[in-house]
Design a protein around this motif. Structure first.
Motif: not given
Length: 168
Positions: A23, A25, A82, A107-108, A111-113
Motif C-alpha cells: 500500500r 503512499c 510510507w 495508508v490504512d 486504502g485511505k492516505e
C-alpha cells in the motif's frame, strides 16, 4: 474443513493482511488538512523533489489569502512504502512568514492516505529581543481530497479583487 475451505481461508487472511509495501503512499494530488487548508502537489520527480501550491485557511496577517508556492522533497519510494518528506511554503503577497512542514505519508488497511505533519511558521520581527515570539509550531493531518473533474486548487482560491477573504 476440506483442503478447498482451508485454501479459501488462507487466501482471505492474506488479502486482509497486506503489508505496508503493498500500500504505497503517493504524495502527488490534492490534499485537505484538519484546518480546511488545501495543498496540491505535482508529480514527484525521480530525485524526490516536488513542487505545488498551498491555500491556507488560517492567517493572522489579515487581508486576502492567496495561493502560495511550495517546494519539497521526499525519500525514495523504492526504499519505503510510507515515505518521509518535507516542504517549504513561501506565503505570497499576504504575509511576511515562511512555513516548513515535515511528515510521513501513511495508508490504512482501507486504502485511505494520510499525511501526518509537524510545521514551523517563522514571521519577521523587528529586533533580536522579539525573536522569542517569531516562531510557532503545530501539527496538521492531511487527507486526500478527490478533485472534481477539471477543478484545481486555484479554483478554490478566493477572488482578492472582489475584496473577499476566506472565512477563518
Amino acid at each position: 474443513m476440506g483442503s478447498g475451505g482451508l485454501a479459501l481461508l488462507l487466501a482471505l487472511a492474506l488479502a486482509t493482511c497486506v503489508s505496508p509495501a503493498g500500500r504505497k503512499c503517493e504524495l502527488s494530488g490534492l490534499w485537505r488538512n484538519n484546518q480546511e487548508s488545501l495543498m496540491e502537489i505535482s508529480a514527484v520527480r525521480d530525485d524526490g523533489g516536488f513542487q505545488g501550491k498551498y491555500l491556507t485557511r488560517v492567517s493572522l496577517a489579515g487581508g486576502c489569502i492567496r495561493v502560495s508556492p511550495l517546494k519539497g522533497a521526499q525519500h525514495d519510494l523504492g526504499e519505503v512504502a510510507w515515505p518521509t518528506f518535507g516542504f517549504t511554503v513561501r506565503w505570497e503577497r499576504f504575509s511576511n512568514a515562511t512555513a516548513v512542514f515535515v511528515g510521513q505519508c501513511f495508508v490504512d488497511a482501507g486504502g485511505k492516505e494520510t499525511l501526518a505533519t509537524t510545521w514551523l511558521l517563522r514571521e519577521a520581527v523587528g529586533s533580536l529581543e522579539e525573536d522569542w515570539k517569531a516562531t510557532r509550531v503545530g501539527r496538521n493531518v492531511f487527507t486526500r481530497k478527490r478533485s472534481h473533474r477539471g477543478k484545481t486548487l486555484q479554483s478554490w482560491s478566493p477572488s482578492c479583487e472582489d475584496g473577499l477573504a476566506p472565512a477563518l
